[in-house]
Design an enzyme around this catalytic site. Structure first.
Site, PDB file in Angstrom:
ATOM      1  N   ASN A 145      45.967  31.953  39.130  1.00 16.50           N
ATOM      2  CA  ASN A 145      44.574  32.262  38.793  1.00 16.50           C
ATOM      3  C   ASN A 145      44.176  31.640  37.458  1.00 16.50           C
ATOM      4  O   ASN A 145      43.035  31.212  37.279  1.00 16.50           O
ATOM      5  CB  ASN A 145      44.355  33.777  38.775  1.00 16.50           C
ATOM      6  CG  ASN A 145      44.123  34.311  40.180  1.00 16.50           C
ATOM      7  OD1 ASN A 145      44.084  33.543  41.134  1.00 16.50           O
ATOM      8  ND2 ASN A 145      43.957  35.610  40.318  1.00 16.50           N
ATOM      9  N   GLY A 182      33.171  34.722  38.500  1.00 17.46           N
ATOM     10  CA  GLY A 182      33.149  36.186  38.407  1.00 17.46           C
ATOM     11  C   GLY A 182      34.178  36.754  39.352  1.00 17.46           C
ATOM     12  O   GLY A 182      35.209  36.140  39.606  1.00 17.46           O
ATOM     13  N   GLU A 227      38.471  36.527  48.517  1.00 16.33           N
ATOM     14  CA  GLU A 227      37.372  37.261  49.144  1.00 16.33           C
ATOM     15  C   GLU A 227      36.445  36.247  49.799  1.00 16.33           C
ATOM     16  O   GLU A 227      36.236  35.160  49.286  1.00 16.33           O
ATOM     17  CB  GLU A 227      36.619  38.096  48.098  1.00 16.33           C
ATOM     18  CG  GLU A 227      37.414  39.325  47.704  1.00 16.33           C
ATOM     19  CD  GLU A 227      36.729  40.182  46.658  1.00 16.33           C
ATOM     20  OE1 GLU A 227      35.492  40.130  46.532  1.00 16.33           O
ATOM     21  OE2 GLU A 227      37.451  40.913  45.952  1.00 16.33           O
ATOM     22  N   GLY A 286      28.821  25.359  37.461  1.00 18.59           N
ATOM     23  CA  GLY A 286      27.924  26.445  37.842  1.00 18.59           C
ATOM     24  C   GLY A 286      27.709  27.409  36.704  1.00 18.59           C
ATOM     25  O   GLY A 286      27.914  27.075  35.526  1.00 18.59           O
ATOM     26  N   CYS A 288      39.015  39.181  40.132  1.00 17.08           N
ATOM     27  CA  CYS A 288      40.335  38.607  39.833  1.00 17.08           C
ATOM     28  C   CYS A 288      40.349  37.683  38.617  1.00 17.08           C
ATOM     29  O   CYS A 288      40.977  38.012  37.612  1.00 17.08           O
ATOM     30  CB  CYS A 288      40.869  37.881  41.061  1.00 17.08           C
ATOM     31  SG  CYS A 288      41.273  39.034  42.382  1.00 17.08           S
ATOM     32  N   LYS A 320      39.549  39.229  35.001  1.00 21.38           N
ATOM     33  CA  LYS A 320      40.513  40.212  34.489  1.00 21.38           C
ATOM     34  C   LYS A 320      41.924  39.616  34.407  1.00 21.38           C
ATOM     35  O   LYS A 320      42.683  39.947  33.502  1.00 21.38           O
ATOM     36  CB  LYS A 320      40.494  41.479  35.341  1.00 21.38           C
ATOM     37  CG  LYS A 320      41.331  41.454  36.601  1.00 21.38           C
ATOM     38  CD  LYS A 320      41.481  42.842  37.188  1.00 21.38           C
ATOM     39  CE  LYS A 320      42.111  42.805  38.573  1.00 21.38           C
ATOM     40  NZ  LYS A 320      43.349  42.061  38.704  1.00 21.38           N
TER      41      LYS A 320
HETATM   42  N1  LIG Z   1      40.095  41.383  45.686  1.00 20.19           N
HETATM   43  C1  LIG Z   1      40.787  40.256  45.718  1.00 20.19           C
HETATM   44  O1  LIG Z   1      40.299  39.188  46.093  1.00 20.19           O
HETATM   45  C2  LIG Z   1      42.232  40.232  45.294  1.00 20.19           C
HETATM   46  C3  LIG Z   1      43.030  39.125  45.618  1.00 20.19           C
HETATM   47  C4  LIG Z   1      44.369  39.129  45.224  1.00 20.19           C
HETATM   48  C5  LIG Z   1      44.872  40.187  44.491  1.00 20.19           C
HETATM   49  N2  LIG Z   1      44.060  41.241  44.168  1.00 20.19           N
HETATM   50  C6  LIG Z   1      44.642  42.353  43.413  1.00 20.19           C
HETATM   51  O2  LIG Z   1      44.901  43.426  44.324  1.00 20.19           O
HETATM   52  C7  LIG Z   1      44.669  44.677  43.658  1.00 20.19           C
HETATM   53  C8  LIG Z   1      43.639  45.487  44.442  1.00 20.19           C
HETATM   54  O3  LIG Z   1      42.417  44.782  44.410  1.00 20.19           O
HETATM   55  P1  LIG Z   1      41.178  45.206  45.338  1.00 20.19           P
HETATM   56  O4  LIG Z   1      40.124  44.184  45.113  1.00 20.19           O
HETATM   57  O5  LIG Z   1      41.666  45.494  46.709  1.00 20.19           O
HETATM   58  O6  LIG Z   1      40.762  46.581  44.622  1.00 20.19           O
HETATM   59  P2  LIG Z   1      39.707  47.668  45.134  1.00 20.19           P
HETATM   60  O7  LIG Z   1      39.138  48.247  43.907  1.00 20.19           O
HETATM   61  O8  LIG Z   1      38.819  47.078  46.170  1.00 20.19           O
HETATM   62  O9  LIG Z   1      40.628  48.758  45.865  1.00 20.19           O
HETATM   63  C9  LIG Z   1      41.586  49.529  45.212  1.00 20.19           C
HETATM   64  C10 LIG Z   1      41.776  50.826  45.992  1.00 20.19           C
HETATM   65  O10 LIG Z   1      42.833  51.572  45.354  1.00 20.19           O
HETATM   66  C11 LIG Z   1      42.517  52.939  45.487  1.00 20.19           C
HETATM   67  N3  LIG Z   1      43.309  53.737  44.544  1.00 20.19           N
HETATM   68  C12 LIG Z   1      43.145  53.877  43.199  1.00 20.19           C
HETATM   69  N4  LIG Z   1      44.093  54.686  42.696  1.00 20.19           N
HETATM   70  C13 LIG Z   1      44.882  55.043  43.739  1.00 20.19           C
HETATM   71  C14 LIG Z   1      46.028  55.861  43.845  1.00 20.19           C
HETATM   72  N5  LIG Z   1      46.570  56.470  42.778  1.00 20.19           N
HETATM   73  N6  LIG Z   1      46.586  56.049  45.070  1.00 20.19           N
HETATM   74  C15 LIG Z   1      46.042  55.445  46.179  1.00 20.19           C
HETATM   75  N7  LIG Z   1      44.955  54.659  46.131  1.00 20.19           N
HETATM   76  C16 LIG Z   1      44.369  54.450  44.914  1.00 20.19           C
HETATM   77  C17 LIG Z   1      41.009  52.986  45.224  1.00 20.19           C
HETATM   78  O11 LIG Z   1      40.426  54.189  45.680  1.00 20.19           O
HETATM   79  C18 LIG Z   1      40.547  51.746  45.991  1.00 20.19           C
HETATM   80  O12 LIG Z   1      40.181  52.069  47.322  1.00 20.19           O
HETATM   81  C19 LIG Z   1      44.242  44.325  42.236  1.00 20.19           C
HETATM   82  O13 LIG Z   1      45.382  44.334  41.411  1.00 20.19           O
HETATM   83  C20 LIG Z   1      43.713  42.919  42.368  1.00 20.19           C
HETATM   84  O14 LIG Z   1      43.825  42.195  41.177  1.00 20.19           O
HETATM   85  C21 LIG Z   1      42.764  41.299  44.567  1.00 20.19           C
END
Ligand SMILES: NC(=O)c1ccc[n+]([C@@H]2O[C@H](COP(=O)([O-])OP(=O)(O)OC[C@H]3O[C@@H](n4cnc5c(N)ncnc54)[C@H](O)[C@@H]3O)[C@@H](O)[C@H]2O)c1
Length: 439
Positions: free
Chosen positions: A209, A258, A153, A254, A261, A264
């Site tokens: 991670n 948080g 992010e 720091g 990722c 959790k």
């Molecule tokens: N945010 C990051 O930097 C990052 C980086 C790498 C991997 N990830 C992984 O990617 C995954 C998503 O993370 P995120 O930060 O994008 O999450 P997020 O919470 O921003 O988005 C998840 C989306 O999934 C939708 N959703 C939930 N249940 C659903 C369903 N049954 N059908 C369709 N949509 C549904 C939610 O409404 C939400 O819009 C997680 O497993 C996270 O660990 C995140």
């Protein structure tokens, strides 16, 4: 290719927009009706540099749209990416209910043989479980691919467009081919697409991670030790980081890591280890050290002001868990604010992007300030939780004039102690000697 991306959060929006930008026809599917309506009205629900421009351009070109209509999303799909959230359960394991429920409802709607790639971070064996769910109800062959996402992010679009590597885990090489092809335009810089077994790909994401989080907890522990011994942790860091085997990355002390990722994922990996009879000593210590580190700023404030914290007002600069994002999940600023409110203090919070989310968490208990200097008005001291770029060289004379006392607690070590001394601040960084005015 016609691609459906399930989940329109940080990962789904970035993946969908970047895939559309290379010419694919993309539908973003989500169950959140308000979010989908917002997106189809041209409003981007999250802040991520470059994302709004990319979504707008590709919607205009007719290559990207959003829907809550599963039938439409499945009719469209020649490949599916699952980007659904996997928040932690109370016991630390990954909550896979969103992914399983998507698998249950999409399976009867499968129109053709399909690869389904899981980009969400999921424990080892999830690909197999999701494949079984879908195969139990689908009329066409479906192959589950593990395609963990490594974007960060704050630079998510750039990371997706120029990944250091792409990991694709599969059981059936031919079924993984369409997913590999979708990534070819992003690795023209010769960065590799690493093909491997599905379980190895699932584990690889957590291992990455885990080691990054452990480096942060390690340097935080060293910083606390430096604090106790009157040493400047930056001297120690310089000696460590210039060692080619160690390097500087993720060695910034720091107030704890948080985000959605590291916290959790470390806990989920602890859970996977325990479930497999392996004692996760390093991972457990990484997590425990970080949870404790999130209180480090409050401990410094408490040891400086004692019971006097009750009734004081603190300006907090930076709420997002890191700069260039509006994501506040698990951020150290939340722990600090809870600690300060618990001790009877008042908060003037400022952040460039995240105040809207903070308000959902704290409501009327916090004063929200759109401008950084506005947060200082009526505040006794300043606390810094996020290293946003424009906090790096503020007008120190103005900061000093606005604060009730010229005291700064810096959870990101932004300032040169010499500068703070020259301006007459009392300055409390992490792992470095305190600067007292006049000394
Ligand atoms: N945010 C990051 O930097 C990052 C980086 C790498 C991997 N990830 C992984 O990617 C995954 C998503 O993370 P995120 O930060 O994008 O999450 P997020 O919470 O921003 O988005 C998840 C989306 O999934 C939708 N959703 C939930 N249940 C659903 C369903 N049954 N059908 C369709 N949509 C549904 C939610 O409404 C939400 O819009 C997680 O497993 C996270 O660990 C995140």
């Amino acid at each position: 290719m016609r691609v459906t991306v399930a989940g329109s959060g940080y990962v789904g929006l970035v993946a969908g927009a970047c895939l559309a930008d290379t010419g694919n026809d993309v539908i973003g599917y989500d169950i959140d009706e308000a979010k989908v309506e917002e997106l189809n009205n041209g409003h981007i629900p999250i802040f991520e540099p470059g994302l709004a421009e990319l979504i707008t351009a590709n919607r205009r070109a007719g290559r990207l749209r959003f829907t809550t209509n599963l039938v439409e999303a499945m009719e469209h799909a020649h490949a599916i990416f699952i980007c659904i959230g996997t928040a932690p359960n109370p016991d630390g394991s990954a909550d896979l209910s969103g992914i399983f429920s998507f698998a249950e409802v999409m399976a009867p709607e499968v129109r053709r043989p399909l690869p389904v790639a899981i980009k969400s971070t999921v424990p080892v064996g999830t690909g197999e479980r999701v494949e079984q769910i879908i195969r139990g109800k689908a009329k066409h062959p479906v192959h589950l691919i593990s395609n963990p996402e490594f974007l960060k992010e704050g630079s998510a679009v750039a990371d997706f467009q120029r990944p250091e590597r792409v990991v694709i885990g599969y059981e059936d090489a031919e079924a993984a081919e369409p997913i590999r092809e979708l990534y070819v335009p992003f690795v023209r810089n010769q960065h590799p697409i690493l093909m491997m077994g599905r379980k190895a790909a699932e584990m690889a994401k957590y291992a990455c991670n885990g080691i990054l989080a452990s480096r942060i907890s390690f340097i935080n522990e060293i910083a606390n030790l430096c604090d106790a011994c009157g040493i400047d942790v930056d001297d120690v860091r310089r000696a460590m980081g210039t060692d080619g085997r160690i390097g500087f990355q993720f060695l910034y002390p720091g107030a704890g890591y948080g985000g959605s990722c590291f916290p959790k994922d470390v806990q989920a990996l602890v859970h996977t280890a325990e479930a497999n009879g392996v004692e996760p000593r390093m991972l457990s210590a990484t997590h425990a050290t970080n949870e404790d580190q999130k209180h480090v700023l409050f401990r410094k404030i408490e040891s400086r002001f004692g019971a006097g914290v009750n009734g004081m007002t603190f300006a907090v600069w930076g709420i997002a868990f890191k700069p260039n994002t509006d994501d506040i999940r698990e951020g150290s600023a939340l722990t600090l604010i809870r600690d300060l409110l618990g001790a009877g203090a008042k908060i003037h919070a400022h952040d460039q992007e995240a105040l809207v989310h903070l308000r959902k968490e704290f409501g009327e208990r916090v004063t929200y300030c759109d401008q950084s200097y506005q947060a200082l008005e009526g505040a006794d001291a300043l606390v810094i939780c996020t290293e946003w770029n424009d906090f790096r060289s503020p007008d120190f004379d103005r900061v000093k004039a606005l604060l009730g006392q010229p005291v700064v607690f810096d959870g990101r070590n932004l300032y040169d102690p010499k500068t703070m001394r020259r301006y007459g601040f009392e300055y409390h960084p992490i792992g470095k000697p305190v600067v007292m005015p006049g000394e």
